[in-house]
Design an enzyme around this catalytic site. Structure first.
Site, PDB file in Angstrom:
ATOM      1  N   LYS A   1       0.841  -1.196   0.000  1.00 42.72           N
ATOM      2  CA  LYS A   1       0.000   0.000   0.000  1.00 42.72           C
ATOM      3  C   LYS A   1       0.875   1.245   0.000  1.00 42.72           C
ATOM      4  O   LYS A   1       2.079   1.177   0.276  1.00 42.72           O
ATOM      5  CB  LYS A   1      -0.930  -0.012   1.219  1.00 42.72           C
ATOM      6  CG  LYS A   1      -0.205  -0.073   2.555  1.00 42.72           C
ATOM      7  CD  LYS A   1      -1.182  -0.204   3.716  1.00 42.72           C
ATOM      8  CE  LYS A   1      -0.418  -0.278   5.037  1.00 42.72           C
ATOM      9  NZ  LYS A   1      -1.317  -0.208   6.198  1.00 42.72           N
TER      10      LYS A   1
ATOM     11  N   ARG B   1      -9.817   0.266  15.666  1.00 41.40           N
ATOM     12  CA  ARG B   1      -9.890   0.937  14.368  1.00 41.40           C
ATOM     13  C   ARG B   1     -11.039   0.400  13.521  1.00 41.40           C
ATOM     14  O   ARG B   1     -11.960   1.134  13.200  1.00 41.40           O
ATOM     15  CB  ARG B   1      -8.542   0.791  13.640  1.00 41.40           C
ATOM     16  CG  ARG B   1      -8.460   1.558  12.334  1.00 41.40           C
ATOM     17  CD  ARG B   1      -7.029   1.656  11.822  1.00 41.40           C
ATOM     18  NE  ARG B   1      -6.438   0.352  11.524  1.00 41.40           N
ATOM     19  CZ  ARG B   1      -5.175   0.191  11.126  1.00 41.40           C
ATOM     20  NH1 ARG B   1      -4.372   1.247  11.004  1.00 41.40           N
ATOM     21  NH2 ARG B   1      -4.698  -1.019  10.870  1.00 41.40           N
TER      22      ARG B   1
ATOM     23  N   TYR C   1      14.014  31.651   4.504  1.00 44.36           N
ATOM     24  CA  TYR C   1      12.801  32.331   4.945  1.00 44.36           C
ATOM     25  C   TYR C   1      12.818  32.530   6.454  1.00 44.36           C
ATOM     26  O   TYR C   1      13.190  31.636   7.213  1.00 44.36           O
ATOM     27  CB  TYR C   1      11.569  31.504   4.571  1.00 44.36           C
ATOM     28  CG  TYR C   1      11.230  31.502   3.103  1.00 44.36           C
ATOM     29  CD1 TYR C   1      10.816  32.667   2.453  1.00 44.36           C
ATOM     30  CD2 TYR C   1      11.290  30.322   2.361  1.00 44.36           C
ATOM     31  CE1 TYR C   1      10.490  32.657   1.110  1.00 44.36           C
ATOM     32  CE2 TYR C   1      10.960  30.301   1.012  1.00 44.36           C
ATOM     33  CZ  TYR C   1      10.565  31.475   0.390  1.00 44.36           C
ATOM     34  OH  TYR C   1      10.242  31.461  -0.937  1.00 44.36           O
TER      35      TYR C   1
ATOM     36  N   MET D   1      10.092  25.054  -0.518  1.00 44.13           N
ATOM     37  CA  MET D   1       9.290  24.117  -1.280  1.00 44.13           C
ATOM     38  C   MET D   1      10.159  23.229  -2.176  1.00 44.13           C
ATOM     39  O   MET D   1       9.889  22.032  -2.331  1.00 44.13           O
ATOM     40  CB  MET D   1       8.255  24.854  -2.136  1.00 44.13           C
ATOM     41  CG  MET D   1       7.339  23.921  -2.918  1.00 44.13           C
ATOM     42  SD  MET D   1       6.170  24.795  -3.970  1.00 44.13           S
ATOM     43  CE  MET D   1       5.071  25.513  -2.745  1.00 44.13           C
TER      44      MET D   1
END
EC number: 5.1.1.1
Length: 375
Positions: free
Chosen positions: A38, A137, A266, A314
């Site tokens: 998966k 779950r 940043y 990014m």
């Protein structure tokens, strides 16, 4: 027009996966091995990994989380049986049954929906019944298993192929007693049903933690997840017999010298305390490198460990090379993997982020090209 390669790439060593699954086979004995592919095989490439595993018979089953994941494998020519581990959903039930994907039944409503769809399609749906023995779950409690199994045996268009539970704390020593009780409760419920019904074709409960550290009991299949990709679910365990299969590689695109007091990135979150050299690397959070590693993470360049400085952008991040570095543009940068005598793993990243290796490899985005070696 030829496609340009991505600024970073992942190398998946299939021979490492083979070695890891050999460890699983040894622990499993004569039980079948299901390999979880998966989330694009935990970021390793589901189609390519599944083809390799099927070709060499390293696993007997595959597991996915969504019908779309299973369909991708079927359409790629994979013939191993595929189990969708999450509950059967009404909107993709027809596609799953038509594709031969085994469905997880979690309650009476799900069973009824699967039965109706199978009858309408004229195809027998093979199901695995999920039991909640402590994960909280999906699935009914063990005391409800007999009633749900009986209903499934009566349902039209349905074949009960298996029953399973999931162990939430099998990967740590302090969870041993809870896990033992959980296994006993589940197996007792299964055994009581089998005394008058006959055996389930498949009974499975062992995830990676249980495979490595618990008695597998009278089960007939194990479910290997992260262990197949080379990581122990307990990051503090010393497992020399497991081999991380994925390396993540990039390169230096820019080098400059900064002076005392210069800032990087940043928010100006890092300030040079000495004259030093800074390298820029073309990888960012869009590639799956967590912004949480800003001013925390490390990479390997020329066989040395260097810190990430400033905020991860990014598409790029910066590295402090030190004042005397001879690193140049084009030099290899290892985010995960080995370079000379140094190694960085997904566990190393995960520890800095307070998460797990699974999340690290799953997060590496499609923008990062994958290459498979060791076939």
């Amino acid at each position: 027009m030829p496609r340009c390669p991505s600024p970073s790439h992942a190398i998946i060593d299939l021979s490492a996966i083979a070695a890891n699954l050999a460890v699983v086979r040894k622990r499993a004995g004569d039980r079948k091995v299901l390999f979880a592919v998966k989330a694009d095989a935990y970021g390793h490439g589901a189609v390519e990994v599944s083809r390799y595993v099927e070709k060499h018979r390293y696993a007997d089953w595959l597991a996915v989380a969504t019908v779309a994941e299973g369909q991708e494998l079927v359409e790629a020519g994979i013939t191993l049986p595929i189990l969708k581990l999450s509950p059967a959903d009404p909107w993709d039930m027809d596609a799953a049954i038509t594709s031969g994907i085994r469905l997880t039944v979690v309650d009476f409503d799900t069973l009824e929906a699967v039965s109706k769809a199978a009858v309408r399609l004229g195809i027998t749906a093979k199901i695995h019944i999920a039991v909640d023995s402590g994960m909280g779950r999906i699935g009914l409690r063990p005391e409800c298993l007999a009633e749900l199994t009986a209903a499934a045996d009566r349902a039209k268009g349905v074949e009960v192929e298996g029953v399973f539970t999931h162990l939430p704390i099998s990967d740590v020593p302090e969870g041993a007693e809870f896990t033992r009780r959980e296994i006993d409760t589940f197996m007792t419920a299964v055994s009581l049903i089998e005394t008058h019904r006959g055996p389930f074709p498949l009974v499975h409960l062992a995830n990676s933690g249980a495979i490595l550290g618990h008695d597998l009991g009278k089960t007939s299949m194990v479910r290997a997840g992260i262990v197949g990709y080379g990581y122990d679910p307990n990051p503090h365990a010393d497992r020399a017999d497991l081999h991380p299969a994925l390396s993540w590689i990039s390169h230096v695109t820019f080098v400059k010298t900064v002076s005392v007091g210069d800032t990087i990135g940043y928010g100006r979150t890092w300030t040079a305390s000495e004259t030093t050299k800074i390298a820029t690397v073309p990888v960012g959070y869009a590639d799956g490198l967590s912004r949480g590693l800003s001013n925390k993470g490390h990479v390997l360049i020329r066989g040395s460990v260097h810190p990430i400085v400033g905020r991860i952008c990014m598409d790029q991040f910066m590295v402090d090379l030190g004042p005397d570095s001879n690193v140049t543009v084009g030099d290899e940068v290892v985010l995960i993997g080995t370079q000379e005598d140094e190694t960085l793993t997904a566990d190393d990243m995960a520890e800095l982020l307070g998460t797990i290796s699974y999340e690290i490899t799953c997060a590496i985005s499609k923008r990062v090209d994958r290459y498979w070696v060791g076939q």
